[in-house]
Scaffold this motif. Structure first.
Motif, PDB file in Angstrom:
ATOM      1  N   ILE A 193      -9.253  -1.691 -14.418  1.00 14.22           N
ATOM      2  CA  ILE A 193      -8.534  -0.696 -13.627  1.00 14.22           C
ATOM      3  C   ILE A 193      -7.737   0.238 -14.533  1.00 14.22           C
ATOM      4  N   THR A 194      -7.880   1.524 -14.288  1.00 13.97           N
ATOM      5  CA  THR A 194      -7.145   2.546 -15.036  1.00 13.97           C
ATOM      6  C   THR A 194      -6.015   3.103 -14.169  1.00 13.97           C
ATOM      7  N   PRO A 195      -5.050   3.819 -14.783  1.00 13.45           N
ATOM      8  CA  PRO A 195      -4.001   4.449 -13.978  1.00 13.45           C
ATOM      9  C   PRO A 195      -4.548   5.382 -12.907  1.00 13.45           C
ATOM     10  N   ALA A 196      -5.585   6.145 -13.223  1.00 12.51           N
ATOM     11  CA  ALA A 196      -6.157   7.062 -12.242  1.00 12.51           C
ATOM     12  C   ALA A 196      -6.694   6.307 -11.037  1.00 12.51           C
ATOM     13  N   MET A 197      -7.317   5.162 -11.264  1.00 12.90           N
ATOM     14  CA  MET A 197      -7.809   4.345 -10.162  1.00 12.90           C
ATOM     15  C   MET A 197      -6.654   3.814  -9.319  1.00 12.90           C
ATOM     16  N   ALA A 198      -5.631   3.333  -9.976  1.00 13.78           N
ATOM     17  CA  ALA A 198      -4.503   2.728  -9.260  1.00 13.78           C
ATOM     18  C   ALA A 198      -3.716   3.750  -8.453  1.00 13.78           C
ATOM     19  N   LEU A 199      -3.752   5.013  -8.866  1.00 10.59           N
ATOM     20  CA  LEU A 199      -3.004   6.050  -8.172  1.00 10.59           C
ATOM     21  C   LEU A 199      -3.749   6.612  -6.969  1.00 10.59           C
ATOM     22  N   ASN A 200      -4.936   6.106  -6.712  1.00  8.94           N
ATOM     23  CA  ASN A 200      -5.747   6.592  -5.589  1.00  8.94           C
ATOM     24  C   ASN A 200      -5.585   5.663  -4.393  1.00  8.94           C
ATOM     25  N   HIS A 201      -4.436   5.767  -3.703  1.00  6.32           N
ATOM     26  CA  HIS A 201      -4.188   4.897  -2.548  1.00  6.32           C
ATOM     27  C   HIS A 201      -5.026   5.346  -1.361  1.00  6.32           C
ATOM     28  N   PRO A 202      -5.616   4.405  -0.610  1.00  5.74           N
ATOM     29  CA  PRO A 202      -6.518   4.790   0.479  1.00  5.74           C
ATOM     30  C   PRO A 202      -5.830   5.388   1.703  1.00  5.74           C
ATOM     31  N   ASN A 203      -4.538   5.111   1.916  1.00  7.11           N
ATOM     32  CA  ASN A 203      -3.904   5.511   3.183  1.00  7.11           C
ATOM     33  C   ASN A 203      -2.671   6.386   3.037  1.00  7.11           C
ATOM     34  N   TRP A 204      -1.897   6.192   1.981  1.00  8.35           N
ATOM     35  CA  TRP A 204      -0.590   6.828   1.878  1.00  8.35           C
ATOM     36  C   TRP A 204      -0.525   7.784   0.693  1.00  8.35           C
ATOM     37  N   GLN A 205       0.293   8.835   0.836  1.00  2.32           N
ATOM     38  CA  GLN A 205       0.602   9.741  -0.260  1.00  2.32           C
ATOM     39  C   GLN A 205       2.004   9.399  -0.756  1.00  2.32           C
ATOM     40  N   MET A 206       2.094   8.849  -1.973  1.00  2.00           N
ATOM     41  CA  MET A 206       3.366   8.369  -2.485  1.00  2.00           C
ATOM     42  C   MET A 206       3.502   8.736  -3.953  1.00  2.00           C
ATOM     43  N   GLY A 207       4.679   8.465  -4.510  1.00  2.00           N
ATOM     44  CA  GLY A 207       4.907   8.670  -5.928  1.00  2.00           C
ATOM     45  C   GLY A 207       4.121   7.675  -6.767  1.00  2.00           C
ATOM     46  N   ALA A 208       4.046   7.944  -8.077  1.00  2.00           N
ATOM     47  CA  ALA A 208       3.203   7.138  -8.963  1.00  2.00           C
ATOM     48  C   ALA A 208       3.639   5.682  -9.015  1.00  2.00           C
ATOM     49  N   ASN A 262       9.402  -5.210 -13.626  1.00  2.26           N
ATOM     50  CA  ASN A 262       8.255  -4.566 -12.982  1.00  2.26           C
ATOM     51  C   ASN A 262       8.274  -3.056 -13.213  1.00  2.26           C
ATOM     52  N   GLU A 263       9.437  -2.433 -13.084  1.00  2.10           N
ATOM     53  CA  GLU A 263       9.528  -0.986 -13.339  1.00  2.10           C
ATOM     54  C   GLU A 263       9.013  -0.647 -14.728  1.00  2.10           C
ATOM     55  N   MET A 264       9.482  -1.397 -15.716  1.00  2.00           N
ATOM     56  CA  MET A 264       9.079  -1.125 -17.095  1.00  2.00           C
ATOM     57  C   MET A 264       7.590  -1.389 -17.303  1.00  2.00           C
ATOM     58  N   ALA A 265       7.086  -2.458 -16.698  1.00  2.00           N
ATOM     59  CA  ALA A 265       5.670  -2.786 -16.844  1.00  2.00           C
ATOM     60  C   ALA A 265       4.790  -1.719 -16.209  1.00  2.00           C
ATOM     61  N   VAL A 266       5.179  -1.218 -15.042  1.00  2.00           N
ATOM     62  CA  VAL A 266       4.408  -0.173 -14.370  1.00  2.00           C
ATOM     63  C   VAL A 266       4.410   1.108 -15.196  1.00  2.00           C
ATOM     64  N   HIS A 267       5.566   1.477 -15.720  1.00  2.00           N
ATOM     65  CA  HIS A 267       5.626   2.682 -16.553  1.00  2.00           C
ATOM     66  C   HIS A 267       4.763   2.523 -17.808  1.00  2.00           C
ATOM     67  N   ALA A 268       4.738   1.319 -18.372  1.00  2.39           N
ATOM     68  CA  ALA A 268       3.892   1.072 -19.544  1.00  2.39           C
ATOM     69  C   ALA A 268       2.415   1.186 -19.180  1.00  2.39           C
ATOM     70  N   PHE A 269       2.048   0.675 -18.003  1.00  2.93           N
ATOM     71  CA  PHE A 269       0.664   0.802 -17.537  1.00  2.93           C
ATOM     72  C   PHE A 269       0.290   2.269 -17.348  1.00  2.93           C
ATOM     73  N   LEU A 270       1.158   3.044 -16.710  1.00  2.03           N
ATOM     74  CA  LEU A 270       0.874   4.460 -16.486  1.00  2.03           C
ATOM     75  C   LEU A 270       0.773   5.235 -17.803  1.00  2.03           C
ATOM     76  N   ALA A 271       1.475   4.754 -18.826  1.00  6.33           N
ATOM     77  CA  ALA A 271       1.429   5.410 -20.131  1.00  6.33           C
ATOM     78  C   ALA A 271       0.283   4.908 -21.002  1.00  6.33           C
ATOM     79  N   GLY A 272      -0.534   3.994 -20.464  1.00  5.35           N
ATOM     80  CA  GLY A 272      -1.668   3.475 -21.219  1.00  5.35           C
ATOM     81  C   GLY A 272      -1.304   2.411 -22.229  1.00  5.35           C
TER      82      GLY A 272
END
Length: 383
Positions: A191-206, A328-338
């Protein structure tokens, strides 16, 4: 006319809140706005809504805004940084504060707004996750109402209207399951950040979109529900509901279940919070009947361990939920940054939780100290 301060006006919730205001003219005046980095959109908002006080995250952006507004026909006070957030949260002319910024940064301004006697429209779940006991104590002490904006908590709040809280058997939070609910563990490794940011139902922040993909967002909502509705974790369940039509349910002692339904559109819970107890006609879309198939399933705690981590942190209590949230916040930001793989997010959070010895907190400073420790520890582990 209600006087509203918005923390996070350029984010997803903030933008939709302004849409609600546009669809219900002459009801709400945005008198103070705070934004992060989106200075171009913020400038548009300021010119349109003409607030009295504005704030941006960085000083250079605030100075840029000052230049752009030079000669503007209305005087607008401009500030920045954490002091700016506090100024907007406690602005004297505002009677309601919408906290729509993401992360633990929302803690201090929310506490300040409560102490200033403001009604809180809460869209920053991390506030109750990290410091739920403190926040609810302060709300009672200062006689402040906290209106939930998250769709799940708004649904529960609506189902409880006119009901006796002692008759509640359990709360049932629904989750879409995110874009990877049917993926195997092997597939999730890619899973890449681009995949994870493609939510099927909601429009939300990253950040919240990634949290929805890991199911950590639902875990944070479990902790939030515990404090909002004063209920045991043993009486909170999560069910996967891919269509996101039923936003949550309340089961009562007699076996009856009340569910709140609607289109997956955040303007509905925003509007309910801002106008409670009224239900005004807005411009959010309506359900089209018949609505089709509604399906439900148990969460897969093995493939989505973040949900279980949240239950664990909530049950331990003390400073553990704050550490869970910060890690979790830090881990998510690290994931989004690759810098981190998707499946490594819950593993990293679990490691930081294992290293933490929870203590009872007595102040916001105690919470922020543990928050800071968890963030530094994540950085050390990632290297």
């Amino acid at each position: 006319m209600k006087q509203l301060a918005i923390l996070g006006s350029t984010g997803s919730i903030g933008r939709q809140t302004l849409q609600v205001i546009d669809s219900t003219p002459n009801t709400i005046k945005p008198v103070a706005l705070a934004a992060g980095n989106n200075k171009l959109l913020f400038l548009e908002q300021v010119k349109k809504y003409k607030p009295q006080l504005i704030s941006m995250q960085h000083e250079e952006d605030a100075r840029w805004l000052q230049q752009q507004l030079d000669g503007f026909h209305q005087k607008i006070d401009i500030c920045y940084g954490s002091e700016g957030l506090l100024a907007v949260a406690t602005f004297s002319d505002a009677d309601t504060v919408l906290t729509a910024i993401s992360g633990a940064v929302g803690l201090q301004p929310t506490v300040a707004a409560i102490k200033a006697g403001k009604t809180i429209a809460l869209a920053n779940k991390e506030t109750l996750v990290a410091a739920g006991e403190l926040i609810m104590l302060l709300a009672r002490e200062y006689g402040v109402h906290i209106m939930p904006v998250d769709s799940e908590h708004s649904a529960i709040w609506q189902c409880l209207q006119g009901e006796n809280s002692h008759d509640v058997a359990r709360l049932i939070l629904t989750a879409s399951g995110g874009p990877f609910r049917s993926w195997s563990s092997e597939q999730m490794a890619a899973i890449t950040p681009a995949m994870a940011l493609n939510h099927p139902n909601w429009q939300m922040g990253a950040k919240i979109t990634v949290d929805s993909a890991t199911l950590m967002n639902k875990g944070l909502e479990v902790i939030e529900a515990r404090w909002l509705f004063d209920i045991s974790y043993d009486n909170i369940n999560v069910v996967i509901h891919p269509q996101s039509i039923i936003h949550s349910m309340v089961e009562f002692n007699d076996g009856s279940v009340l569910a709140q339904m609607g289109v997956p559109d955040m303007r509905l819970p925003i509007q309910y919070a801002l106008f409670y107890p009224q239900r005004l006609a807005g411009k959010a879309p309506r359900l089209q009947w018949p609505i089709g198939e509604l399906t439900f399933a148990e969460p897969d705690y093995e493939r989505f361990p973040s949900l279980n981590l949240a239950f664990q942190a909530g049950r331990v209590g003390k400073t553990m939920p704050a550490v869970l949230n910060a890690a979790n916040e830090m881990a998510v930001h690290a994931f989004l940054a690759g810098r981190l793989e998707f499946k490594a997010i819950p593993k990293l959070v679990a490691k930081v939780m294992e290293e933490h010895s929870p203590v009872q907190y007595n102040s916001l400073e105690d919470i922020m100290e543990m928050d800071s420790w968890a963030r530094h520890r994540v950085e050390e582990i990632i290297g």
